[in-house]
Structure formats: C-alpha cells, structure tokens
Design a protein around this motif. Structure first.
Motif, PDB file in Angstrom:
ATOM      1  N   TYR A 351      -3.782 -20.663  21.726  1.00  0.00           N
ATOM      2  CA  TYR A 351      -3.319 -21.673  22.207  1.00  0.00           C
ATOM      3  C   TYR A 351      -3.620 -23.204  21.390  1.00  0.00           C
ATOM      4  N   ILE A 352      -2.580 -23.873  21.229  1.00  0.00           N
ATOM      5  CA  ILE A 352      -2.464 -25.062  20.405  1.00  0.00           C
ATOM      6  C   ILE A 352      -2.363 -26.742  21.700  1.00  0.00           C
ATOM      7  N   ASN A 353      -2.956 -27.611  20.501  1.00  0.00           N
ATOM      8  CA  ASN A 353      -3.188 -28.672  22.077  1.00  0.00           C
ATOM      9  C   ASN A 353      -2.324 -29.734  20.379  1.00  0.00           C
ATOM     10  N   SER A 354      -2.041 -30.716  20.852  1.00  0.00           N
ATOM     11  CA  SER A 354      -1.603 -32.112  20.693  1.00  0.00           C
ATOM     12  C   SER A 354      -2.018 -32.911  19.359  1.00  0.00           C
ATOM     13  N   ILE A 355      -3.509 -32.379  19.215  1.00  0.00           N
ATOM     14  CA  ILE A 355      -4.397 -33.192  18.247  1.00  0.00           C
ATOM     15  C   ILE A 355      -5.067 -32.254  16.782  1.00  0.00           C
ATOM     16  N   GLY A 356      -3.521 -30.829  17.063  1.00  0.00           N
ATOM     17  CA  GLY A 356      -3.703 -29.963  16.505  1.00  0.00           C
ATOM     18  C   GLY A 356      -4.836 -28.428  16.182  1.00  0.00           C
ATOM     19  N   LYS A 357      -5.752 -29.325  17.448  1.00  0.00           N
ATOM     20  CA  LYS A 357      -6.863 -27.467  18.018  1.00  0.00           C
ATOM     21  C   LYS A 357      -6.367 -26.401  17.736  1.00  0.00           C
ATOM     22  N   THR A 358      -6.605 -25.685  17.979  1.00  0.00           N
ATOM     23  CA  THR A 358      -5.874 -23.935  17.601  1.00  0.00           C
ATOM     24  C   THR A 358      -6.972 -22.911  17.792  1.00  0.00           C
ATOM     25  N   ASP A 359      -6.133 -22.331  19.255  1.00  0.00           N
ATOM     26  CA  ASP A 359      -7.807 -20.552  19.045  1.00  0.00           C
ATOM     27  C   ASP A 359      -6.557 -19.791  19.231  1.00  0.00           C
ATOM     28  N   LEU A 360      -7.507 -18.643  18.705  1.00  0.00           N
ATOM     29  CA  LEU A 360      -6.764 -17.623  19.128  1.00  0.00           C
ATOM     30  C   LEU A 360      -7.816 -16.185  19.257  1.00  0.00           C
ATOM     31  N   ASN A 361      -7.597 -15.165  20.817  1.00  0.00           N
ATOM     32  CA  ASN A 361      -8.778 -14.717  20.782  1.00  0.00           C
ATOM     33  C   ASN A 361      -7.677 -13.564  21.370  1.00  0.00           C
ATOM     34  N   LEU A 362      -8.332 -12.073  20.947  1.00  0.00           N
ATOM     35  CA  LEU A 362      -7.789 -10.871  21.771  1.00  0.00           C
ATOM     36  C   LEU A 362      -9.268 -10.148  21.711  1.00  0.00           C
ATOM     37  N   ASN A 363      -8.546  -9.567  22.746  1.00  0.00           N
ATOM     38  CA  ASN A 363      -9.713  -8.462  23.712  1.00  0.00           C
ATOM     39  C   ASN A 363      -9.000  -7.624  23.451  1.00  0.00           C
ATOM     40  N   LEU A 364      -9.709  -5.841  23.421  1.00  0.00           N
ATOM     41  CA  LEU A 364      -9.926  -4.626  22.870  1.00  0.00           C
ATOM     42  C   LEU A 364     -11.067  -3.843  24.304  1.00  0.00           C
ATOM     43  N   THR A 365     -10.005  -3.040  24.366  1.00  0.00           N
ATOM     44  CA  THR A 365     -10.540  -1.834  25.519  1.00  0.00           C
ATOM     45  C   THR A 365     -10.185  -0.076  24.699  1.00  0.00           C
ATOM     46  N   GLN A 366     -11.154   0.180  24.751  1.00  0.00           N
ATOM     47  CA  GLN A 366     -10.935   1.938  24.924  1.00  0.00           C
ATOM     48  C   GLN A 366     -11.371   2.587  25.523  1.00  0.00           C
ATOM     49  N   ARG A 367     -10.889   4.036  26.034  1.00  0.00           N
ATOM     50  CA  ARG A 367     -12.415   4.671  26.427  1.00  0.00           C
ATOM     51  C   ARG A 367     -11.796   5.872  25.775  1.00  0.00           C
ATOM     52  N   VAL A 368     -13.358   6.413  25.133  1.00  0.00           N
ATOM     53  CA  VAL A 368     -13.408   7.283  24.309  1.00  0.00           C
ATOM     54  C   VAL A 368     -13.350   8.183  24.883  1.00  0.00           C
ATOM     55  N   ASN A 369     -13.881   8.727  25.748  1.00  0.00           N
ATOM     56  CA  ASN A 369     -13.665  10.051  26.292  1.00  0.00           C
ATOM     57  C   ASN A 369     -14.771   9.919  28.225  1.00  0.00           C
ATOM     58  N   ASP A 370     -14.488  11.093  28.049  1.00  0.00           N
ATOM     59  CA  ASP A 370     -14.700  10.817  30.162  1.00  0.00           C
ATOM     60  C   ASP A 370     -16.701  10.336  30.002  1.00  0.00           C
ATOM     61  N   GLN A 371     -17.050  10.024  29.172  1.00  0.00           N
ATOM     62  CA  GLN A 371     -18.351   9.261  29.600  1.00  0.00           C
ATOM     63  C   GLN A 371     -18.462   7.335  28.727  1.00  0.00           C
ATOM     64  N   TRP A 372     -17.693   7.398  27.715  1.00  0.00           N
ATOM     65  CA  TRP A 372     -17.752   6.113  26.900  1.00  0.00           C
ATOM     66  C   TRP A 372     -16.427   5.414  27.037  1.00  0.00           C
ATOM     67  N   SER A 373     -16.983   4.495  27.223  1.00  0.00           N
ATOM     68  CA  SER A 373     -15.272   2.751  26.658  1.00  0.00           C
ATOM     69  C   SER A 373     -16.423   2.002  25.879  1.00  0.00           C
ATOM     70  N   THR A 374     -15.590   1.365  25.207  1.00  0.00           N
ATOM     71  CA  THR A 374     -15.671   0.603  24.583  1.00  0.00           C
ATOM     72  C   THR A 374     -14.921  -1.020  25.035  1.00  0.00           C
ATOM     73  N   ALA A 375     -14.813  -2.043  23.829  1.00  0.00           N
ATOM     74  CA  ALA A 375     -14.721  -3.323  24.262  1.00  0.00           C
ATOM     75  C   ALA A 375     -14.584  -4.326  22.774  1.00  0.00           C
ATOM     76  N   LEU A 376     -13.992  -4.810  22.618  1.00  0.00           N
ATOM     77  CA  LEU A 376     -14.259  -5.336  21.296  1.00  0.00           C
ATOM     78  C   LEU A 376     -13.236  -7.004  21.668  1.00  0.00           C
ATOM     79  N   LEU A 377     -13.991  -7.856  21.642  1.00  0.00           N
ATOM     80  CA  LEU A 377     -13.574  -9.440  21.757  1.00  0.00           C
ATOM     81  C   LEU A 377     -13.581 -10.480  20.662  1.00  0.00           C
ATOM     82  N   LEU A 378     -13.113 -10.929  20.399  1.00  0.00           N
ATOM     83  CA  LEU A 378     -12.600 -11.455  19.224  1.00  0.00           C
ATOM     84  C   LEU A 378     -11.984 -13.187  19.752  1.00  0.00           C
ATOM     85  N   HIS A 379     -12.605 -14.167  18.986  1.00  0.00           N
ATOM     86  CA  HIS A 379     -12.423 -15.896  18.804  1.00  0.00           C
ATOM     87  C   HIS A 379     -12.383 -16.117  17.613  1.00  0.00           C
ATOM     88  N   ASP A 380     -11.667 -16.762  17.539  1.00  0.00           N
ATOM     89  CA  ASP A 380     -11.082 -17.786  16.233  1.00  0.00           C
ATOM     90  C   ASP A 380     -10.932 -19.226  17.057  1.00  0.00           C
TER      91      ASP A 380
END
Length: 853
Positions: A351-380
């Motif tokens: 994301y970027i706007n007309s005054i120059g503010k910029t956002d970057l986001n990355l969401n990752l999800t992963q099923r590790v096995n039949d019982q466990w899953s994980t997520a990593l959420l990043l924002h800058d």
C-alpha cells in the motif's frame, strides 16, 4: 425517547401474550449439528423427524437444528441420538466413526479437505459471486447418490461445468440469465430457475427426471447482525474490511455506521472512536476475547493492529457477556486475527498513498502435521515525507516507522483437545511537530516537536477440551500477558509510562438437564502494574482484580431465549463489586427479532494515557482526587446501560433487506469528568450530578439491483454531563449523523463509495483567549466521502489491485492548531479537534494470495 421506549416495550408484551399459547402444546429447541452440504441437510432433517417431532430445520451456516416436538412423545436426547445414528455429531452425541466414514465424501464435515470447504476457501473473498451445489440421485428409499460428470450450464451461454466425483459443482454467477441447464447421461435435461443466491438447495433426480436445483452462493452480506443470539452482535467479514484500505483497526470502521472514527489531535496522527456517543474508552476492546489494547495503549491502540491481520470483527452494543469481564459500558469490540488454519497459505499486501505513507504486510500459514499448524504475520509501515497542507508550519502527520510481528500456533488432536499459543512484538518510532524540528531540538524551546516511542511485548495461550461423549460440555483456560512501554514528549513536556499486565480466565460450560438450559461459569484474574512519569510527577499503582462469574442461557423455544449473567470481583484499590447483566431475544414472527438488554459496567480511568492528546497543548493538568490509595485519587467509573432493538427482515426490489432500529441509554453513577471549559487547564474530577447518553440508530440494508448493495443509517445522540455544577452537552459529539455505503461488484470489479454527514458539535469555551485565538461555540456540519475501486485477476481471484481516495471533498478543519506561531506560549493548543485534519488523500495497492489446498 421515553415514549419510544415505552411503546416498544408495550408491543413486546402484546406479542408475548398473543404467542404464549404456542409453547404450551409443543416444545421448541435448538442444538448444534455438524454438517457440510445440502445432502447433510436432507439427512439431518430426515433423521430428526422421529415420532413426536413436528418440524426439524437445519441451517448450514449456523450449524443449528431448530426443532418443534411433543415432549410427551419424545425427548431432545432421543433426537440427538437419532441424528448421531445417521452420521452427524451433535452437542450431546458423537456419530460412530464407521457410520461417519460411510457418508459420501462431500459430507465429511470433520475433514479440512471437504470439497465444499475447498470451494469456500478458494472463493470466499471473491467479489464475483461464485455459486456451487450438488447433483445427486434419489432412490426409492430416499437415499442420495452423487452424480459424477453431470453437466451444469447457464442457458444461452457457453459458460458451463461438470460435477466432480462428489457430485459437487461450482460456476460463476451470470448477469444475463437466471436459468441453469442440468443434464446427466440417461436422464432428461431440464432448465431450472435459480431464484435465490443465498440459501442451499439440492439437485434431486428421480425416475429419470430432474426435479429441482439447489444452488448455494459464496456471496453473502459483508456485514450483518446475527438473528439467533440473545446478544445483538454485528459481524464484519473480511469482505467488509476490503471495502477500504484498512491499514489498521481504526480504518476498519470507516464503512460501519455504528462506530465513529476521528483524529484525537492535530499532531500525533492518532485516531479515536465513539460508540453510542461515548468515547472509545467506554468500549471494551478485546483480541479474540483476550485483553486488547487497554490501559496505556488506549490512546494509540487502534493503530497497533494492522488491518490485513484481521479476519473479522464482532461488535456488541450495550452489555456483553460477563464471561469477558466487567469493563464494557458502551459495548464490546472483539477482533479476530488470521488463524494458523486460515484458507490463505500466503497473503502479500502493499500500500502507498499520495503523501508517501507505505505499508507492507505478509501473512503466512502452514499446516505442520495432522495436529499442529502455525501462522506468521508481519507488518511494516513508514512515512518519511514531511507535508504541511494547511501551511501552519506543523507536519500534517508524524514521520517514522512501525514494525509489528505475530507468531502463533494451533493444536487440535480431533479427540477433544484444542489449543493455541503465540507471541507478539511491536516497535513504533514517530516524530511530529514543526517541519524543521530535529533531534537536537528535543525538549528545548528552539523548535516544537513531539516524539512517540512505543515497545510492546505480548504472549498468549488458550487450552480447551470438549468432552467426546458430551459435546455440550467443555472447559477452557485463557492466558495472556503483555508489557507496554512508551516514551513520549510534547514540546518541553516529557511523558513516560510502563504497564505490565497478566490475565487468566477459566471457563466451564455445560447444561442443566437438557440443551434448553445451558450455563457457563468460571473464575479469572486481571492484574496491572503501572509506572508513569508526567513532567516532574510520578504516578504508579498495582491494581489486581480476581473474580468469578456465572451465566445462564434459557431457550424456551425457537422464538425466545434469555441470557442472565452475574460476576463478583474484588479490586485491590476499590474493594468488592458486582456486575449483573441480562439479555433477552424474542422472535414472534419469522424475520422479526426483538432484543432487550440491561447491565452494569465498571472501569478504572487512566487519565494521563487516555488523554495524551491534551499534552499537545499548554494546558495545566489538574487532578482533583478525593483520597489516596486510588488511581490518581479518583473513584472508578460506573454506569448502567439499557437497550432495546428491533431487526426486521424485509423484501425490497424482490430481494432480501434488513431494517434495524436500536435505542440505548447509559446512566453514570460515577464518571471521571474531563473538564476543558477553561482553555488554560484540563481539570479531572469525580462526577457530581448527572451524566448520561441516549443513542438512537435506524439502519436499512438492501440490494436494489443484482450485485448492488446499499446501507443507509441515521443516528441521534443526546449526551450530557455535569461540569462545575452545570449540565453541559458533551463536547466534540455531533447530535445528528447520517451514513450511506454503496457497493457494486461485477466480473471481478468492485466499486465502493461511503458518505458520512456529521452535524455540528459543541466546542469547549475559548472565551478566555485573545480574540485571534478563540473558536466558535459550535463547529459547522460537514460531509466526509471515501471511495475505492478494485479488480481481481487470476485463477481463484488470487491477485487484486485497488485504488481509492479518502476525504474526497477535501474538507479540513480551519485552525486545527490554536496559536501555531507561538508553540511554547500559553495559548498553544493542538487538541481542539472537531473535524478532519488531513487533506484529500489518494492511495493504491495490491493483494496477492495463495490458498491452502
């Protein structure tokens, strides 16, 4: 308003008397039944209709089975058993594994890879309505068999598809026709009308002739009010959040008429909300029912939750559940973040706007096995440009950076045990003030500057167990802890604060006799340690509140239910107090839902952190506490909330519509008054006299044309508090507000337009200032407009571009800063904000998604 309240209550009593006879002959009940598709619906309803059952209707969306039965001929336990014997889990009974495994694959509701779930996951965020259904054959015994490679095609087009091995198909909606051709080898083709895009039906085949088509659409209202709960809960879905850029939580409410968002001052860029005409401090903000930004984070907390992390938002006006605590006065906002088992494996947003503010986001999800899953959420996010649209010599927005990360894990062993745990970290560094302010000017009178440095560390865990043979019975433990540190300065005024918080809540849920009588009970504790320094004064306290609660839910029939709760807590500063709450729902007719609510809320005011925006002024802070041993020497804030609402489903333009009316009143028995009537000071003291708020809202949601949704709302606020012996209208609160949101989508395009009308607001007196530094007694009324257009591309709409604009009319408050030319003088004030402080702003961005298989 008293007339409206009394009249509506009389109507409720009349309805209750008219329909009371229905409950004397038949018993109505409802309970949860797991299922996945239209075949499940038919099987569940057929299995439930044992001797003595008059009607059984299962809703796939809510997973609730609504029953009407003769208690003299059968029991709800027998119905549970009959449904479980057919292969479907209920609250009381779990279906035998061999029976469940024998169901068609499309009915395997326990599986994450159920074909219906795959379709919903791949298209849940699609702006183009994708409809799906099942083609099945019916034998003489009423059993269904999926039909593979059945043809499904829109009449007069080449747009068609084939069913898969489960009999499932999906096909985009067509703007030109509502007639669907269904064919299968050996059977006569038929053309059928698709008249409803929102309810599941089934394609049935018997004796070589196709009988009926049932189609389910992934398109639903992006924001809606649940009609099944005693709590009047509004749900904002991911689709609603995509109507605007939603860089953070505060911007998520721009398309919601129940929440008002505004700037808190002219220099920090912080946003504040109002609900029911009251400041956001009276709304309990939770994160997945754990404590959200509170205490020291109140002033800036809405900007600490990135919008792309949000999976959904639930809004409850008035009294919420006692299970979630005692602090809710105006209502509760619960934010759900992306889970490890979310449908998107990867989500990338820029994301970027007309005054120059910029956002970057990355969401990752992963099923590790039949019982466990994980997520990593990043924002800058970062803003480096210095802008001064109104030419007052001050930055329109502070420059700087925010970095935010969450790592969370989810556990489910499919045998009753579930769990979640995670950690969060946030770092924010921002500077504002005069354009030529530098670090060497900090805390000096060379140039005026502000600095906001925030560090936040969080950890949380949830553990739950559902008893396999008694699925209505469960036990859960919620745990969280955080440290919030902020180091700030406003000109020559330093402010530092640290808050350490620990929270625990144990919840046990079960029934009394049958599922008409449910209860939740448990105990919890919340403890906060504060250390604050303002100018040369130190403020510190440790506040620990253990308590216990009990909440009872009675469902007399499908038309009426009651939730009554009470909790008792002991505050280490204020002693014992109780929190009673009552919520009633009555649905006398299909599509008509009345609700009543009443209850008590209590909170401790953090007067410095909650009024940090006032530090951007020359005002003297005066605390008039009546005794020591309390938070700032002040009593806790206590209020009683009462509310009544009506939600009526309608048919307008031959489509579903909803009319909602609600009225809420808050009466404070004590309040910490923030008195701004002297422009040289801000005075904090305990309420002596009346303080109340009346809030009325009328909202209409409709679809005048296909793919075109309209939401209209009007609100009236009457909010007053006693200050220095006089009952005054609450400052910076408009009595009249109106709202309209228009949304249209077709062929991957989405167009959204929102307009708000904000009536005039009372401004605190500035008569003690010289003429050039005075403000009018009331602000002018004005309009705010926002718009966005987006387009999706690729298979499953995995790539999206969007462009938008905020404050299209370019309306900004005149003189947002008093005496900007004398920032260290006695008249300087950047906190007297009644309107927008930023000019028209354009933005653009992209979203890219990869879905889990």
């Amino acid at each position: 308003m008293n007339f409206i309240y009394r009249t509506t209550l009389l109507v409720l009593i009349l309805f209750a008397s008219v329909y009371a006879g229905d409950a004397q002959t038949l018993t109505a009940s409802s309970f949860q039944v797991s299922g996945a598709c239209g075949m499940c619906k038919a099987r569940i309803e057929k299995a439930a209709k044992i001797s003595g059952v008059q009607s059984a209707v299962w809703d796939m969306e809510t997973q609730q089975l609504q029953l009407s039965y003769d208690a003299g001929k059968t029991s709800v336990q027998q119905i549970h058993q009959a449904v479980a014997d057919a292969g479907h889990d209920t609250e009381l009974k779990k279906a035998a594994d061999e029976v469940y495994n024998a169901l068609p694959a499309c009915c395997h509701y326990r599986n994450a890879d159920n074909p219906h779930k795959q379709i919903a996951a791949s298209n849940g965020l699609s702006e183009q309505a994708l409809i799906y259904g099942i083609v099945v054959a019916e034998d003489n015994k009423g059993n269904f068999t999926p039909l593979t490679n059945a043809g499904v095609q829109w009449l007069g087009t080449t747009q068609g598809t084939l069913t898969d091995s489960h009999g499932v198909f999906s096909i985009p909606a067509n703007d030109q026709t509502k007639k669907l051709i269904v064919s299968f080898s050996g059977m006569q083709s038929d053309t059928l009308d698709v008249t409803d895009m929102n309810h599941m039906q089934i394609v049935l085949a018997s004796n070589g002739e196709l009988k009926q088509v049932t189609v389910s659409s992934s398109r639903r209202l992006s924001s809606y009010i649940s009609t099944h709960d005693a709590f009047r809960q509004q749900l904002m879905t991911p689709k609603e959040l995509l109507k605007a850029a939603c860089c953070n939580l505060s911007e998520s409410f721009e398309t919601n008429p129940s929440i008002d968002v505004s700037s808190s001052d002219a220099v920090t860029g912080a946003k504040q909300i109002q609900m029911l005409g009251l400041s956001g401090i009276y709304t309990q903000l939770t994160n997945e029912n754990l404590p959200g930004p509170r205490g020291l984070a109140t002033a800036t907390g809405l900007g600490l939750i990135p919008g792309p992390w949000i999976e959904g938002i639930q809004i409850i006006k008035g009294t919420g559940s006692v299970v979630n605590g005692f602090e809710s006065i105006a209502g509760q906002i619960n934010v759900e973040l992306i889970k490890p088992n979310y449908k998107e494996k990867l989500y990338l947003n820029g994301y970027i706007n007309s005054i120059g503010k910029t956002d970057l986001n990355l969401n990752l999800t992963q099923r590790v096995n039949d019982q466990w899953s994980t997520a990593l959420l990043l924002h800058d996010d970062f803003l480096l440009n210095k802008t001064d649209y109104n030419k007052d010599g001050f930055k329109d927005l502070p420059t700087g950076n925010q970095f935010n990360v969450v790592n969370r894990w989810m556990y489910d062993n499919s045998k009753g045990w579930t769990g979640q745990l995670g950690v969060k970290y946030l770092q924010e560094r921002k500077k504002g003030g005069e354009l030529d302010f530098t670090d060497t000017d900090q805390l000096s009178t060379n140039r005026y500057g502000i600095g906001l440095n925030t560090d936040r560390y969080e950890g949380f865990a949830k553990l739950g167990y559902i008893f396999p043979n008694k699925r209505y019975q469960s036990i859960g433990l919620q745990l969280s802890a955080f440290r919030h540190s902020q180091d700030a300065f406003f000109g020559t005024t330093p402010y530092k604060g640290n808050q350490d918080n620990v929270y625990a809540n144990l919840i046990y849920q079960s029934i009394i006799g049958n599922t008409n009588h449910k209860f939740r009970t448990g105990a919890g504790i919340v403890s906060d340690r504060y250390k604050e320094t303002f100018k040369t004064s130190d403020f510190g306290r440790t506040e620990t509140v253990p308590g216990a609660f009990f909440e009872y839910t009675y469902t007399m029939n499908a038309k009426f239910d009651v939730v009554a709760g009470i909790r008792a807590d002991h505050n280490s500063l204020y002693g014992w107090f109780t929190t009673p709450r009552l919520n009633l729902r009555y649905a006398p007719l299909p599509g008509t839902t009345f609700r009543l609510s009443a209850g008590r809320g209590q909170r401790t005011a953090n007067v410095l952190a909650e009024n940090m925006s006032l530090m951007a002024s020359a005002r003297n802070f005066i605390l008039s506490g009546n005794s020591g041993g309390k938070a700032f020497g002040l009593d806790p804030e206590v209020a009683w909330n009462k509310g009544i609402s009506l939600d009526q489903q309608l048919k307008l333009f031959s489509r579903n519509a909803m009319l909602s009316l609600d009225f809420f009143r808050n009466d404070f028995s004590n309040q910490v008054v923030v008195d701004l009537e002297n422009p040289r000071e801000v005075h904090f003291y305990n309420l002596e006299g009346k303080s109340y708020s009346n809030s009325f809202q009328a909202e209409l949601t409709m679809a005048p044309a296909k793919n075109f949704d309209v939401r209209l709302a009007y609100r009236y606020f009457d909010v007053k508090a006693t200050q220095q012996g006089a009952l005054l209208e609450k400052a910076f609160t408009a009595k009249n507000r109106a709202f309209a949101n228009l949304a249209y989508h077709v062929n991957g395009w989405a167009f959204d337009y929102t307009i708000n009308y904000i009536g005039r607001k009372r401004i605190p007196s500035t008569l003690a200032n010289p003429q050039q530094y005075r403000m009018e007694a009331y602000s002018p009324d004005y309009f705010m407009m926002h718009a966005q257009v987006s387009k999706t591309f690729g298979k499953n709409n995995s790539f999206e571009l969007y462009l938008g604009a905020e404050n299209l009319g370019n309306f900004i408050q005149d003189k947002s800063i008093i005496a900007p030319n004398e920032p260290f003088g006695q008249y300087f004030d950047a906190s007297m904000i009644w309107g927008p402080v930023n000019e028209r702003m354009f933005y653009g961005g992209f979203r890219y998604k990869i879905f889990n298989k």
